[in-house]
Design a protein around this motif. Structure first.
Motif, PDB file in Angstrom:
ATOM      1  N   LEU A  60       0.835  -1.193   0.000  1.00  0.00           N
ATOM      2  CA  LEU A  60       0.000   0.000   0.000  1.00  0.00           C
ATOM      3  C   LEU A  60       0.873   1.246   0.000  1.00  0.00           C
ATOM      4  N   TRP A  61       0.368   2.261  -0.672  1.00  0.00           N
ATOM      5  CA  TRP A  61       1.081   3.536  -0.742  1.00  0.00           C
ATOM      6  C   TRP A  61       0.100   4.655  -0.452  1.00  0.00           C
ATOM      7  N   ILE A  62       0.577   5.684   0.186  1.00  0.00           N
ATOM      8  CA  ILE A  62      -0.264   6.818   0.562  1.00  0.00           C
ATOM      9  C   ILE A  62       0.052   7.995  -0.349  1.00  0.00           C
ATOM     10  N   SER A  83      -5.320   9.633  -0.480  1.00  0.00           N
ATOM     11  CA  SER A  83      -5.725   8.397  -1.137  1.00  0.00           C
ATOM     12  C   SER A  83      -4.766   7.284  -0.761  1.00  0.00           C
ATOM     13  N   VAL A  84      -5.242   6.066  -0.879  1.00  0.00           N
ATOM     14  CA  VAL A  84      -4.416   4.880  -0.672  1.00  0.00           C
ATOM     15  C   VAL A  84      -4.395   4.093  -1.977  1.00  0.00           C
ATOM     16  N   TYR A 106       0.754   9.803   8.110  1.00  0.00           N
ATOM     17  CA  TYR A 106      -0.254   8.828   7.742  1.00  0.00           C
ATOM     18  C   TYR A 106       0.344   7.417   7.719  1.00  0.00           C
ATOM     19  N   SER A 107      -0.512   6.440   8.017  1.00  0.00           N
ATOM     20  CA  SER A 107      -0.204   5.033   7.784  1.00  0.00           C
ATOM     21  C   SER A 107      -1.515   4.339   7.454  1.00  0.00           C
ATOM     22  N   ALA A 108      -1.432   3.188   6.785  1.00  0.00           N
ATOM     23  CA  ALA A 108      -2.643   2.508   6.358  1.00  0.00           C
ATOM     24  C   ALA A 108      -2.457   1.001   6.435  1.00  0.00           C
ATOM     25  N   THR A 109      -3.544   0.301   6.680  1.00  0.00           N
ATOM     26  CA  THR A 109      -3.573  -1.161   6.648  1.00  0.00           C
ATOM     27  C   THR A 109      -4.836  -1.599   5.940  1.00  0.00           C
ATOM     28  N   ALA A 110      -4.759  -2.744   5.276  1.00  0.00           N
ATOM     29  CA  ALA A 110      -5.924  -3.364   4.636  1.00  0.00           C
ATOM     30  C   ALA A 110      -5.648  -4.853   4.564  1.00  0.00           C
ATOM     31  N   GLY A 111      -6.399  -5.651   5.327  1.00  0.00           N
ATOM     32  CA  GLY A 111      -6.099  -7.071   5.397  1.00  0.00           C
ATOM     33  C   GLY A 111      -4.710  -7.277   5.954  1.00  0.00           C
ATOM     34  N   ASP A 112      -3.876  -8.046   5.232  1.00  0.00           N
ATOM     35  CA  ASP A 112      -2.504  -8.268   5.689  1.00  0.00           C
ATOM     36  C   ASP A 112      -1.525  -7.306   5.026  1.00  0.00           C
ATOM     37  N   SER A 144       1.105  -0.054   4.712  1.00  0.00           N
ATOM     38  CA  SER A 144       1.644   0.990   3.845  1.00  0.00           C
ATOM     39  C   SER A 144       2.996   1.466   4.342  1.00  0.00           C
ATOM     40  N   HIS A 145       3.721   2.102   3.443  1.00  0.00           N
ATOM     41  CA  HIS A 145       4.856   2.919   3.844  1.00  0.00           C
ATOM     42  C   HIS A 145       4.307   4.216   4.440  1.00  0.00           C
ATOM     43  N   ALA A 146       5.057   4.844   5.280  1.00  0.00           N
ATOM     44  CA  ALA A 146       4.600   6.074   5.935  1.00  0.00           C
ATOM     45  C   ALA A 146       4.440   7.192   4.915  1.00  0.00           C
ATOM     46  N   GLY A 147       3.455   8.049   5.134  1.00  0.00           N
ATOM     47  CA  GLY A 147       3.264   9.230   4.318  1.00  0.00           C
ATOM     48  C   GLY A 147       3.176  10.453   5.211  1.00  0.00           C
TER      49      GLY A 147
END
Length: 458
Positions: A34-36, A61-62, A140-146, A149-152
Motif C-alpha cells: 500500500l502507498w499513501i 488516497s491509498v 499517515y499510515s494505512a492497513t488493509a487485510g494483511d 503501507s509505507h509512511a506518508g
C-alpha cells in the motif's frame, strides 16, 4: 520568485513542466504494498483580527502497486500531533477520532483492476494567534487485510499573504487547423491578503497563436512556441474569483499542442526575474483586464504568494492533423581498416510539426544493425544505445529530439569501421512506429517511407 523563472526555462527547453502538488510514492515497487498519496506541503493562511481563518482541505488516497486481486476495506491512521499547537482539524464522517491528535479513517475495498481509493478528506485551519512560520508534519499510515503501507506525510505551515491559484482547465481534442479556441480558467485568491497586482505568464506551443497581443503584455518567440508576460493592475482580494480566458488560433501546423499559464503576485523583482536575459516585445492591442465580482480590502505593499503549488496549470490541445516522416539513408565507400560515416536522416514533410512537450518522448526512434563486414563505432550516448539482449549482430537505436518542425530534418552520423570489404553490404533502417509515449502510426499517413538503407561499397 524563482518559481516562474523555472517555468519559463522549462517551457523553452522542452515544455515538460512539473505539476504543482506531489504525493508520496514508490520509484520501483516489487511487491503488492500500500502507498499513501497526499499533498507534499500546504500553507494555512493566518487568522484575521476577528480570529477567522480560511480552511484548507487535505485529500488523502491509498493505492497499491499491483492491481490484480481484491484488497479488502482498510483503515487510514492520521496523526496531527505536530500541528496541534497552531491548527484545528475538521474530521469527515468516515474518520473516528481516537484522541485529540489522532483519527482512524475507514476506506473502501479495492476490487480487482482498481489501484487506488480515496481514504479521507479533512479540513485544516490556523488557530487564532498562530505564529507565522509555524510548521509541522501530518503523518499517515494505512492497513488493509494483511497489507501495510509505507509512511506518508504532509508538511503544514502558517503564512500571511495572498494565495493566488488557477483552476484546472479541460484538455481539448480533435481541434481543426484554421479554427479558434479558448482556454478558460478561474483565477482566485484563497489567502488572507490582497494581491495588489498580478503577474501572469502564458505560453502557447508552436502550432498555436495568440489571437490578440495585449498592450499590458510582452511577448517572445522561442523554438517551441510563444511566451507572454502580462501585468494585471486589478487588485485580487481574498475570496475573489475571476474568469481568465485566452483565445488561441489553431494553426495549420498544429498537432500535439499545449498551453501553460501561471500567476503570482506582481513585484518589480518578479517581473525582472521572469524576463531573464531574453528580449520581449510589448503588444499593441487592448489591455487584458480582470473584473472582480466583489470588492476587497487593499494591502499596503506587495506580499509573496504563501502557497504557490496551485499557481500553475497546463492544458493539452490536440489537433486533427498529420505529419509525414521520411527516412533517408546513405551510401559509403572505404577500404578494409577505414572508418567511414554513414548518415540517417529523419525528415518531417509536414504539414504539422511533431512535439512531445509533456512526456518528452523522441519524435522518432530508428533501429538498425551494422552492415555485414562492418562494426559500429562510438555513438553519442545521449542519442543512441545498443540493445542489451546479447543477440548478434547487435541492434542499435537512435532517437531524435522531442520536437521536429515541419520541413525540418534531423541527421544521425553513424561511424562504421570496415573490417572487410563486402561489395554491396547493406542494412535496413526503420522507425519504431508504436512507441506508447508518441506513436508515429497515429499521425504519419505514409509509413512506407519510414524505412531506408545504409549501403557499403556498392
Amino acid at each position: 520568485m524563482r518559481h516562474l523563472q523555472r517555468l519559463l526555462g522549462a517551457a523553452v527547453a522542452c515544455g515538460a513542466l512539473a505539476a504543482a502538488a506531489a504525493g508520496t510514492g514508490p520509484a520501483h515497487a516489487l511487491d503488492n504494498e500500500l502507498w499513501i498519496s497526499a499533498p507534499y506541503e500546504t500553507v494555512l493562511p493566518g487568522a484575521d483580527a476577528g480570529g477567522s481563518a480560511p480552511e484548507r482541505s487535505l485529500d488523502v488516497s491509498v493505492s497499491r502497486d499491483v492491481a490484480d486481486g481484491r484488497v479488502p476495506a482498510g483503515q487510514l491512521t492520521v496523526d496531527v500531533s505536530e500541528i496541534a499547537g497552531f491548527a484545528r482539524v475538521s474530521w469527515p464522517a468516515n474518520c473516528e477520532p481516537a484522541s485529540e491528535t489522532r483519527a482512524v479513517c475507514a476506506f473502501p475495498e479495492m476490487p480487482a483492476g482498481t489501484d487506488s481509493v480515496r481514504a479521507a478528506t479533512f479540513g485544516l485551519r490556523a488557530l487564532p494567534g498562530a505564529d507565522v512560520g509555524s510548521s509541522g508534519q501530518v503523518r499517515y499510515s494505512a492497513t488493509a487485510g494483511d497489507l501495510t503501507s509505507h509512511a506518508g506525510e504532509t508538511r503544514v505551515g502558517v503564512g500571511n499573504g495572498p494565495d493566488l491559484g488557477l483552476s484546472e482547465a479541460p484538455h481539448q481534442r480533435d481541434l481543426r487547423p484554421g479554427t479558434v479556441t479558448s482556454v478558460r480558467a478561474t483565477l482566485s485568491n484563497t489567502g488572507n491578503r490582497t494581491a495588489e497586482r498580478t503577474l501572469l505568464w502564458i505560453n502557447a506551443s508552436y502550432g498555436l497563436r495568440f489571437t490578440e497581443r495585449h498592450a499590458n503584455c510582452e511577448y517572445r518567440e522561442h523554438d517551441t512556441g510563444t511566451g507572454a508576460l502580462c501585468v494585471l493592475d486589478e487588485a485580487v482580494a481574498p475570496g475573489q474569483r475571476f474568469a481568465l480566458d485566452t483565445e488561441l488560433g489553431v494553426g495549420r501546423k498544429a498537432l500535439y499542442e499545449r498551453f501553460d499559464h501561471s500567476v503570482q503576485p506582481y513585484s518589480d523583482e518578479a517581473l525582472a526575474e521572469a524576463r531573464g536575459e531574453w528580449t520581449w516585445t510589448r503588444g499593441t492591442g487592448a489591455e487584458l483586464d480582470l473584473r472582480p465580482a466583489a470588492g476587497g480590502a487593499r494591502a499596503s505593499a506587495p506580499e509573496p504568494d504563501i502557497d504557490p503549488q496551485d499557481n500553475y496549470g497546463t492544458v493539452i490541445l490536440d489537433a486533427r492533423n498529420t505529419a509525414d516522416l521520411e527516412l533517408t539513408g546513405s551510401r559509403v565507400r572505404g577500404a578494409a581498416g577505414d572508418t567511414v560515416t554513414a548518415k540517417i536522416t529523419v525528415h518531417n514533410r509536414g504539414p504539422a510539426w511533431v512535439a512531445s512537450l509533456g512526456v518528452g518522448a523522441a519524435v522518432a526512434t530508428v533501429r538498425f544493425q551494422a552492415p555485414v563486414g562492418t562494426t559500429v563505432g562510438p555513438l553519442p550516448e545521449d542519442r543512441c544505445w545498443p540493445a542489451e539482449d546479447g543477440t548478434s549482430p547487435t541492434t542499435y537505436y537512435c532517437r531524435t529530439p522531442i520536437h521536429l518542425h515541419d520541413k525540418a530534418q534531423y541527421t544521425f552520423e553513424i561511424p562504421l569501421r570496415i573490417d572487410r570489404v563486402v561489395r554491396g553490404a547493406r542494412t535496413t533502417v526503420a522507425t519504431l512506429n508504436d512507441d506508447p509515449e508518441l506513436s508515429i502510426r497515429k499521425f504519419d499517413p505514409n509509413l512506407r517511407n519510414n524505412r531506408t538503407e545504409i549501403v557499403v561499397n556498392r
